[in-house]
Design a protein around this motif. Structure first.
Motif, PDB file in Angstrom:
ATOM      1  N   LEU A  43      28.241  18.484  35.779  1.00 54.95           N
ATOM      2  CA  LEU A  43      29.455  17.868  34.966  1.00 54.95           C
ATOM      3  C   LEU A  43      30.702  18.812  34.894  1.00 54.95           C
ATOM      4  CD1 LEU A  43      28.151  16.124  31.784  1.00 54.95           C
ATOM      5  CD2 LEU A  43      29.259  15.103  33.885  1.00 54.95           C
ATOM      6  N   ILE A  96      22.977  19.310  32.688  1.00 53.95           N
ATOM      7  CA  ILE A  96      24.259  18.392  32.060  1.00 53.95           C
ATOM      8  C   ILE A  96      24.966  19.772  31.172  1.00 53.95           C
ATOM      9  CG2 ILE A  96      25.127  16.798  30.390  1.00 53.95           C
ATOM     10  CD1 ILE A  96      22.987  15.083  31.471  1.00 53.95           C
ATOM     11  N   ILE A 100      28.752  21.355  31.222  1.00 53.51           N
ATOM     12  CA  ILE A 100      30.035  21.107  30.227  1.00 53.51           C
ATOM     13  C   ILE A 100      30.364  22.657  30.040  1.00 53.51           C
ATOM     14  CG2 ILE A 100      30.474  20.512  27.801  1.00 53.51           C
ATOM     15  CD1 ILE A 100      28.025  18.445  27.940  1.00 53.51           C
ATOM     16  N   GLY A 226      41.712  14.932  34.243  1.00 54.55           N
ATOM     17  CA  GLY A 226      40.037  14.645  34.134  1.00 54.55           C
ATOM     18  C   GLY A 226      39.654  13.930  35.370  1.00 54.55           C
ATOM     19  N   GLN A 227      40.415  14.057  36.621  1.00 54.57           N
ATOM     20  CA  GLN A 227      39.793  13.566  37.648  1.00 54.57           C
ATOM     21  C   GLN A 227      38.389  14.135  38.020  1.00 54.57           C
ATOM     22  OE1 GLN A 227      42.802  14.847  37.428  1.00 54.57           O
ATOM     23  NE2 GLN A 227      44.314  13.832  38.772  1.00 54.57           N
ATOM     24  N   LEU A 229      35.973  14.954  35.964  1.00 51.37           N
ATOM     25  CA  LEU A 229      34.827  14.219  35.016  1.00 51.37           C
ATOM     26  C   LEU A 229      34.766  12.802  35.689  1.00 51.37           C
ATOM     27  CD1 LEU A 229      35.683  15.210  31.414  1.00 51.37           C
ATOM     28  CD2 LEU A 229      33.346  15.421  32.952  1.00 51.37           C
ATOM     29  N   ILE A 230      35.912  12.070  36.003  1.00 52.22           N
ATOM     30  CA  ILE A 230      35.851  10.737  36.212  1.00 52.22           C
ATOM     31  C   ILE A 230      34.969  10.469  37.489  1.00 52.22           C
ATOM     32  CG2 ILE A 230      37.259   8.568  36.906  1.00 52.22           C
ATOM     33  CD1 ILE A 230      37.171   9.199  34.189  1.00 52.22           C
ATOM     34  N   VAL A 232      32.549  12.006  38.557  1.00 49.58           N
ATOM     35  CA  VAL A 232      31.214  12.109  38.432  1.00 49.58           C
ATOM     36  C   VAL A 232      30.713  10.899  38.054  1.00 49.58           C
ATOM     37  CG1 VAL A 232      29.339  13.075  36.989  1.00 49.58           C
ATOM     38  CG2 VAL A 232      31.183  14.619  37.995  1.00 49.58           C
ATOM     39  N   ALA A 233      31.363  10.063  37.307  1.00 48.44           N
ATOM     40  CA  ALA A 233      31.178   8.737  36.796  1.00 48.44           C
ATOM     41  C   ALA A 233      31.271   7.989  38.019  1.00 48.44           C
ATOM     42  CB  ALA A 233      32.128   8.161  35.861  1.00 48.44           C
ATOM     43  N   ILE A 236      27.861   7.302  40.166  1.00 46.30           N
ATOM     44  CA  ILE A 236      27.022   6.680  39.763  1.00 46.30           C
ATOM     45  C   ILE A 236      27.317   5.131  39.899  1.00 46.30           C
ATOM     46  CG2 ILE A 236      25.949   5.625  37.479  1.00 46.30           C
ATOM     47  CD1 ILE A 236      26.237   8.512  36.485  1.00 46.30           C
ATOM     48  N   THR A 282      36.099   0.875  35.508  1.00 40.18           N
ATOM     49  CA  THR A 282      34.929   1.607  35.936  1.00 40.18           C
ATOM     50  C   THR A 282      33.757   1.151  34.956  1.00 40.18           C
ATOM     51  OG1 THR A 282      36.236   3.503  36.515  1.00 40.18           O
ATOM     52  CG2 THR A 282      33.895   3.791  36.220  1.00 40.18           C
ATOM     53  N   ILE A 305      20.044  12.193  34.295  1.00 43.79           N
ATOM     54  CA  ILE A 305      20.857  10.874  33.630  1.00 43.79           C
ATOM     55  C   ILE A 305      20.206   9.566  33.963  1.00 43.79           C
ATOM     56  CG2 ILE A 305      22.961  12.120  33.592  1.00 43.79           C
ATOM     57  CD1 ILE A 305      23.930  10.619  35.960  1.00 43.79           C
TER      58      ILE A 305
END
Lengths: 307, 366, 371
Positions: A43, A96, A100, A226-227, A229-230, A232-233, A236, A282, A305
């Motif tokens: 992350l 994780i 952070i 936040g590119q 972090l996003i 990483v989403a 998934i 998303t 996760i």
């Protein structure tokens, strides 16, 4: 003279936004895809991306060559990846949480060393004009893409091939799916994960350099929204498929361009809600495509996760 | 009132004890002035304009400057101000962001009656503490002149404005810019895109692209850090007029002019008065004539005709009483917002609560 | 996932003959973070020295700016107040092995809900209005993070990702309402909701320059610690956190636990948002999204997800924040210096987990962390 496009401006802006805004998402998600395939999640790529943006800008400014900046950002990213991988290889250390922590540390170091780089102007990466055939200036401008975007597309295709057809891909997937099986086959688990995380860091570093050296092309403390972090989403969301990562990055980039484009054609109220569109989208797709009963399709089974 | 006394007592003791501990010589006629910035000091924009003002008075005899950047508009601002008072012995504080004023500056001023607070952008009234005050510059008039230049330079008759939020300060700038351009050619329109926050580089760049795609060929902005804005717009081949500070060196060819703050004037005035032991004014405003704001030097692309009209208007402004906002004036929904015969010169307090966009602006206030 | 919650079982559940073992674990649980903190501080000192500044001066200033005087201490407590509750928003779900990083969303919505509900109770006595506002904040935050838990349980959506997305959405919603339908026309250049009247403002703790939110935060942490260590509910959570599947097989209501813990987590963050509005800002506006939710993540992990340990960690980070500006002014270091220090401390604490069970070797072999 620009042609007056009326409402056609919106799809063209979205197309342009896809090509301009998606690249950082693409690089981070491809890198993270490899990391997660090996059974780790990082992350901290947000911090790596911010540090990469700073290092890339600094590298370009000091050497006068933007590609040297990209390389420096990649190297810095690799180091962050290695740090994450090394810390997570210690027993009982949670990936994780380390992510952070490295997000804070990466951003902190980037801001710390980046202060003197806010003012100077560094040489920018050149763009490629893919729209020379068109006589619509808006379209020509939308099709002005960075070579990094094309490299990202190529990497997506190559990764798909590597995952599906090569021995390296097989080992990577086995380490990520079942450490026990990989161990039984005699594959080195920790080194594979370290390499996969280092690759993820490299890609995130390059993604940062894209932000500071191409689009929007500036170094400051707000460069990332936040590119990292996003992205990483998005992995998934893309079910660990590199081509789907490309698709997800394009959708996210295009959705991000929707807000300004709508305002430019006169849809002026509720812009905060339009700006939130990519996040809602998303979440919605995640919601529609998940199920409580089966494990996520394509999910590496060692991944914390998805356990 | 007990806590206030206790706090003041603490303030004095802390200020006394701070000096010997850190070896700062305590002059009799010395003053420590604290500057609080909401963002980074070198943002090519709003915060930098204040930091440049602070730098301009740094070497004044007997004056010590302490600065803190990236202070949120929350109780963090209160604690920063208190810390400057208690640990640095500050006697004069400049909180430079609008959002600090109420309740944070007002409350802190009530607790520290012997410290002076001068806030940028707020509307100090008689009901507020006497040791507080506010200052601001009439930059709308400067935007009007930039709008004149833009009006001369646009070929498409479309201007673009990238703004953060539809608040009065921003709306006044958009309206003044548009009216300036319309004084050249009433056909000109200004398209506005709100990005929703003060520093959003990617959205600002996207907004520029969307505006240029819609045909805008001269652009300006009201965001905290116009660097990305100027670079992106110039990269798309559009002309820009700058804001906050001069961004000319980012694109010497495309930079036409800009509306800049000149806070050094304000800070010098306050510091000199404070050092001399004079009372500080509570409500300070000034424009081009008072040297609170200025216009960037014209870029090479600006035509003679444009310069001539802009300079003529500027000369008019310097005489005082010039009104950008005057009736009859309609908003962009067709309602009359200023009746014929009514004039609001830049000093009019009504302008500080503007809530409409004038005819010719494409965009909405909510 | 389970490593982070793999902490020593609480002494209440220890059988008599193992008391020595429990003591050993408790000592270790205290020593390891302490060593980690000291190592982190030393590492950061080296970083400062490498940048040509004096680490000694730095730490002196941290002490003076964050802890050394009554003023500094109150500054620290004020800064710690919202963090106590936002850290709970991370630590509670962590008991079940969930990593929720979107407390910021619950925080801003809790603040917004309070600012909306408060003025509706203009007729009621202040204390009743404050109570209603607190409930509004708790509900808004609880529903928001509860949704994250529901999506996790019913749809298998990863809570880390969904809570992050939800935080972005929450901030957009708050901005939309504060600058649109709920804007007070008088708020001019800082779009905000209608200011709360004075009787609805949460005041300061008598004799201190610190608002009541600090006391509420401390109580919430203590209460959470009590529930987790002394009730069957907390015990069930511990089992479920160790191994959700095994817990389900044993008949524990894992789904209900997830919903309860995520809702409680959101309630804590929502309450923090309400306090921010009622004690600090007086209205809801964009300043609510100042990152308290994100700093809470740092504190929860520093506290190793132990609600009681959140108290000293929030004070530590609050103190570092309080000293941050002072350091900026005195040492000419960028404000990000504090961020670097926080990052290093965070890494140090995480790495120290690896010492767990090995610092003071046990006589009997014990189960290692799940992997």
């Amino acid at each position: 003279m620009n042609a007056d496009l009326g409402l056609w401006a919106v799809p063209i802006a979205v197309l342009g936004g896809m090509l301009r805004v998606s690249t950082p998402f693409l690089f981070v998600s491809l890198g993270e895809c490899v990391t997660e395939k090996s059974g780790r999640i990082n992350l901290g790529l947000e911090g790596t991306l911010v540090f990469g943006a700073m290092a890339g800008y600094g590298g370009s400014y000091l050497t006068g060559n933007p590609w040297a900046g990209v390389l420096l950002a990649g190297i810095a990213g690799t180091l962050f990846g290695l740090l994450h991988a090394a810390l997570c290889s210690l027993p009982r250390v949670n990936d994780i949480a380390v992510g952070i922590a490295l997000m804070i540390l990466g951003s902190g170091l980037a801001f710390f060393f980046g202060k003197p780089l806010i003012q100077p102007a560094a040489p920018m990466l050149p763009g490629l004009s893919l729209g020379a055939w068109s006589n619509v200036p808006q379209l020509r401008s939308a099709l002005e893409v960075s070579p990094l975007f094309l490299i990202g597309v190529a990497v997506a295709v190559i990764l798909l091939f590597v995952f599906k057809r090569t021995r390296i891909g097989l080992i990577l997937r086995m380490v990520g799916d079942s450490a026990d099986a990989a161990r039984a086959m005699g594959y080195p688990i920790v080194p594979v994960r370290i390499a996969a995380t280092a690759f993820g860091g490299f890609m995130a570093g390059v993604a940062g350099a894209y932000l500071s050296l191409y689009y929007p092309g500036s170094w400051n403390e707000h460069i990332s929204s936040g590119q990292g972090l996003i992205a990483v989403a998005l992995v998934i969301f893309a079910r660990w498929n590199p081509l789907a990562c490309l698709g997800a990055a394009l959708i996210f980039g295009g959705a991000g361009a929707l807000g300004p484009a709508l305002q430019s054609v006169g849809v002026t109220s509720g812009y905060y809600l339009f700006y939130a569109a990519p996040y809602v989208l998303t979440l919605l797709i995640l919601f529609l495509t998940s199920s409580p009963r089966r494990a996520l399709e394509g999910a590496p089974r060692e991944l914390s996760i998805t356990k | 009132m007990l806590p206030m006394n206790r706090r003041r007592f603490l303030a004095t003791t802390a200020a006394l004890s701070a000096a010997p501990l850190f070896g700062r010589p305590a002059f009799a006629a010395s003053l420590t002035a604290g500057f609080v910035y909401v963002g980074p000091r070198d943002d090519y924009g709003y915060n930098q304009s204040h930091a440049e003002g602070a730098a301009a008075i740094k070497d004044m005899e007997g004056l010590t400057i302490v600065e803190e950047e990236n202070v949120a508009e929350s109780d963090a601002a209160v604690k920063t101000m208190e810390s400057m008072i208690q640990l640095d012995g500050a006697g004069l504080i400049f909180p430079t962001s609008f959002g600090y004023y109420n309740p944070f500056v007002v409350d802190t001023a009530k607790s520290y009656e012997d410290v002076q607070f001068r806030h940028c952008g707020g509307l100090w009234t008689d009901e507020d503490p006497k040791n507080a005050g506010s200052y601001f510059g009439y930059i709308g008039t400067a935007q009007y002149i930039c709008g004149i230049i833009a009006g001369h330079m646009t070929k498409t008759k479309r201007l673009g404005f990238v703004a953060a939020k539809p608040i009065p300060q921003v709306l006044l700038n958009i309206n003044a810019y548009t009216l300036g351009a319309k004084s050249v050619d009433p056909e000109i329109t200004t398209q506005v895109i709100f990005t929703g926050d003060w520093a959003m580089p990617v959205k600002e760049a996207e907004a520029v692209n969307a505006l240029v795609d819609q045909g805008a060929d001269v652009l300006t902005c009201h965001v905290d850090s116009p660097k990305v804005f100027v670079q992106t717009a110039a990269g798309r081949g559009a002309y820009v007029t700058g804001y906050h500070t001069s961004q000319a060196k980012l694109s010497p060819e495309k930079y036409l002019t800009g509306a800049e703050w000149h806070w050094a004037t304000v800070y010098k005035m306050f510091a000199e008065k404070a050092l001399a032991g004079e009372e500080l004014p509570n409500f300070v405003r000034g424009g081009l004539a008072e040297d609170f704001v200025k216009i960037s030097d014209y870029g090479p692309a600006v035509t003679e005709e444009a310069k001539k009209q802009a300079d003529a208007v500027k000369a008019e402004v310097m005489k005082g009483g010039f009104a950008v906002i005057k009736g009859p004036l309609k908003d962009n929904k067709g309602n009359e917002v200023v009746a014929a015969g009514t004039k609001y010169p830049e000093t009019a307090i009504e302008l500080e609560s503007m809530d409409y966009l004038v005819e010719g602006v494409i965009g909405s206030t909510s | 996932m389970s490593e982070i919650t793999d902490r020593a079982p609480l002494s209440g559940f220890q059988v008599r003959p193992l008391l020595g073992e429990a003591g050993r674990r408790r000592l270790e649980g205290f020593l390891i973070p302490l060593i980690a903190l000291l190592a982190g501080l030393a590492l950061f000192g080296a970083f400062i020295a490498a940048n040509g500044k004096s680490p000694v001066e730095f730490y002196q200033l941290v002490y003076r700016g964050g802890f050394g005087t009554w003023f500094s201490l109150q500054n620290t407590m004020t800064r710690a107040a919202p963090l106590l509750l936002t850290a709970l928003c991370v630590a509670l779900p962590a008991q079940l092995g969930l990593v929720v990083i979107g407390g910021e969303g619950a925080f801003v919505l809790g603040g917004l809900a309070a600012a909306v509900v408060g003025p509706l109770f203009g007729f009621a006595p202040g204390s009743l209005a404050i109570l209603t506002m607190a409930l509004a904040g708790i509900c808004a935050g609880g529903v928001w993070i509860g949704l994250v838990g529901a999506m996790r349980h019913y749809r298998g959506i990863n809570e880390t990702i969904s809570s992050l997305l939800m935080a972005y959405i929450a901030i957009a919603l708050m901005n939309h309402f504060v600058e649109g339908p709920l804007k007070d026309p008088a708020s001019l250049n800082k779009p905000s909701t209608v200011p709360l009247p004075d009787p609805m403002r949460v005041g300061e703790i008598p004799g201190m320059d610190v608002h009541w939110g600090f006391a509420v935060g401390i109580l919430a942490c203590l209460a959470a610690g009590f529930v987790l260590s002394r009730t069957t509910f907390g015990f069930a959570a511990r089992i479920a956190g160790g191994n959700a599947r095994a817990a389900a097989v044993q008949g524990l209501p894992v789904g209900r636990l997830i919903l309860a813990f995520t809702a409680a987590a959101g309630a804590a963050a929502g309450l923090a948002g309400m306090i921010q509005v009622a004690a600090v800002q007086g209205s809801a506006n964009a300043s609510l999204a100042a990152g308290y939710g994100y700093t809470g993540i740092l504190i929860a992990f520093l506290a190793r997800q132990n609600p009681v340990a959140i108290i000293p960690m929030a004070l530590l980070i609050g103190g570092i924040d309080a000293a941050g500006g002072f350091i900026q002014r005195r040492m000419d270091l960028p404000d990000a210096t504090v961020l670097v220090l926080q990052g290093i401390l965070f890494v140090a604490i995480l790495v120290s987990e690896t010492l767990s069970g090995r610092l003071l070797p046990s006589r009997n072999a014990k189960a290692g962390g799940a992997s």
